[in-house]
Design a protein around this motif. Structure first.
Motif, PDB file in Angstrom:
ATOM      1  N   ARG A   1       0.819  -1.219   0.000  1.00 36.51           N
ATOM      2  CA  ARG A   1       0.000   0.000   0.000  1.00 36.51           C
ATOM      3  C   ARG A   1       0.856   1.274   0.000  1.00 36.51           C
ATOM      4  O   ARG A   1       0.512   2.269   0.612  1.00 36.51           O
ATOM      5  CB  ARG A   1      -0.956  -0.007   1.203  1.00 36.51           C
TER       6      ARG A   1
ATOM      7  N   ASN B   1      -0.450   3.564  -5.468  1.00 38.70           N
ATOM      8  CA  ASN B   1      -1.763   3.319  -6.050  1.00 38.70           C
ATOM      9  C   ASN B   1      -1.588   2.501  -7.327  1.00 38.70           C
ATOM     10  O   ASN B   1      -0.746   2.846  -8.164  1.00 38.70           O
ATOM     11  CB  ASN B   1      -2.433   4.667  -6.372  1.00 38.70           C
ATOM     12  N   PRO B   2      -2.336   1.415  -7.475  1.00 38.06           N
ATOM     13  CA  PRO B   2      -2.178   0.612  -8.698  1.00 38.06           C
ATOM     14  C   PRO B   2      -2.289   1.435  -9.972  1.00 38.06           C
ATOM     15  O   PRO B   2      -1.605   1.144 -10.967  1.00 38.06           O
ATOM     16  CB  PRO B   2      -3.313  -0.408  -8.595  1.00 38.06           C
TER      17      PRO B   2
ATOM     18  N   GLN C   1      -7.342  -7.744 -11.930  1.00 41.08           N
ATOM     19  CA  GLN C   1      -7.711  -6.370 -11.586  1.00 41.08           C
ATOM     20  C   GLN C   1      -8.125  -6.266 -10.123  1.00 41.08           C
ATOM     21  O   GLN C   1      -7.781  -5.307  -9.429  1.00 41.08           O
ATOM     22  CB  GLN C   1      -8.835  -5.907 -12.511  1.00 41.08           C
ATOM     23  N   SER C   2      -8.844  -7.264  -9.637  1.00 40.94           N
ATOM     24  CA  SER C   2      -9.265  -7.271  -8.238  1.00 40.94           C
ATOM     25  C   SER C   2      -8.071  -7.408  -7.305  1.00 40.94           C
ATOM     26  O   SER C   2      -8.024  -6.787  -6.233  1.00 40.94           O
ATOM     27  CB  SER C   2     -10.258  -8.408  -7.996  1.00 40.94           C
TER      28      SER C   2
ATOM     29  N   THR D   1      -6.247  -4.135  -6.400  1.00 34.87           N
ATOM     30  CA  THR D   1      -6.903  -3.249  -5.432  1.00 34.87           C
ATOM     31  C   THR D   1      -7.050  -3.883  -4.051  1.00 34.87           C
ATOM     32  O   THR D   1      -7.371  -3.184  -3.097  1.00 34.87           O
ATOM     33  CB  THR D   1      -8.296  -2.831  -5.941  1.00 34.87           C
ATOM     34  N   THR D   2      -6.805  -5.185  -3.958  1.00 35.69           N
ATOM     35  CA  THR D   2      -7.026  -5.893  -2.693  1.00 35.69           C
ATOM     36  C   THR D   2      -5.734  -6.356  -2.038  1.00 35.69           C
ATOM     37  O   THR D   2      -5.688  -6.549  -0.821  1.00 35.69           O
ATOM     38  CB  THR D   2      -7.948  -7.112  -2.921  1.00 35.69           C
TER      39      THR D   2
END
Length: 246
Positions: free
Chosen positions: A213, A216-217, A230-231, A234-235
Motif C-alpha cells: 500500500r 496506487n495501482p 484487476q481485483s 486493489t485488494t
C-alpha cells in the motif's frame, strides 16, 4: 535459519540506518506519509515491532496477541539518537533469535503460526515498507534491489488472507492468477501456475509497493489481464491488517 534471508534482512536494516543516522535532529520531526507520524515515529514503530517480534520468537506471543496481551508500548523518546539506538538494539535481538531457530520452526503471530522463514520475510517486508516512507519523508530516492524478491513473494502468498480479511470475494479462484514480474536486475520472477489464464505483469518494485500500500495501482506500470488480476491489484495487502500495518 536461512543465512541468505537473514543477510538480506540485515541489509535492509542497514539501508534505512544509513539514511537516518546522519540526519540532524530537526529532520526527525518532519511529517511522514503516515498520518500523524513523523520520521521519528517510523523508526520508533520499527523498534516496538521488533520488540513484539522477539516475544513471538521466544515463545511469548501470548503477551501480545492473547485477549489479555497488548502490543509493546513505550513512549517515543525526544532524542533521535535514543530512537535509533533502541531500534538497533531491538533488531539485533530479533535477528539473533531468528538465527537460532530452524527455518521451519513455528512462530505465533497474529491469529496463527507461520514458519520462522516466513516470519523473517515479513520482518524484511515491514522494514522495507517503512524505509520507503522514510525516504519519502527526507526527499530521497531509494535504490531497488533484488532483495525485493522476498517482498514480492509474501505479497503473492498473502493474497488469500488479503481477500478474506477485507471481506472481498475473488471473482474467480486465486489459482487462476500468475504474476510475471521483472526484477530490478532484469530477472523474470514468476509466481503461480505459469499456465494460469489471468496475469499481472510489470516491474517487481511496483508490485511490492502496491502490495504494501505504498503505491496506487493506477500509478504503477503493472498490467492486469482479467477480472481477478484487476481485483488483486486493489485488494493485495502483504501485512496483517490496517491496525497493524507496516
Amino acid at each position: 535459519m536461512d543465512d541468505v534471508l537473514l543477510d538480506d534482512l540485515a541489509a535492509e536494516h542497514q539501508v534505512l540506518d544509513d539514511l537516518v543516522a546522519p540526519l540532524p535532529a530537526e529532520v526527525w520531526s518532519t511529517p511522514s506519509p503516515s498520518p500523524g507520524w513523523t520520521l521519528a515515529h517510523q523508526i520508533h514503530h520499527l523498534d516496538v515491532s521488533e520488540g513484539a517480534a522477539l516475544l513471538a520468537l521466544t515463545g511469548h506471543s501470548d503477551q501480545v496477541f492473547s485477549p489479555t496481551g497488548r502490543w509493546p508500548d513505550r513512549p517515543l523518546p525526544d532524542d533521535p539518537t535514543e530512537v535509533l539506538d533502541n531500534w538497533r538494539d531491538s533488531r539485533a535481538a530479533s535477528l539473533e533469535a531468528m538465527a537460532a531457530l530452524d527455518a521451519k520452526a513455528p512462530v505465533i503471530w497474529g491469529h496463527g503460526p507461520m514458519t520462522c522463514r516466513s516470519f523473517a520475510t515479513a520482518r524484511l517486508m515491514e522494514t522495507w515498507a517503512h524505509g520507503l516512507d522514510c525516504f519519502t519523508t527526507v526527499g530521497a530516492e531509494p535504490t531497488d534491489t533484488d532483495r525485493l524478491r522476498h517482498v514480492a513473494h509474501i505479497g503473492y502468498r498473502a493474497l488469500p488472507y488479503a481477500f478474506h480479511s477485507q471481506g472481498v470475494t475473488p471473482p474467480t479462484p486465486l489459482s487462476e492468477l500468475r504474476l510475471e514480474l521483472t526484477s530490478p536486475s532484469g530477472e523474470r520472477w514468476t509466481y503461480g501456475n505459469p499456465n494460469a489464464p489471468q496475469s499481472i505483469t510489470g516491474p517487481a518494485p511496483h508490485w511490492c509497493r502496491v502490495a504494501t500500500r505504498r503505491m496506487n495501482p493506477a500509478d504503477s506500470d503493472l498490467v492486469a489481464d482479467g477480472p481477478l488480476a484487476q481485483s488483486v491489484l486493489t485488494t493485495a495487502r502483504a501485512y496483517l491488517s490496517d491496525g497493524a500495518s507496516p
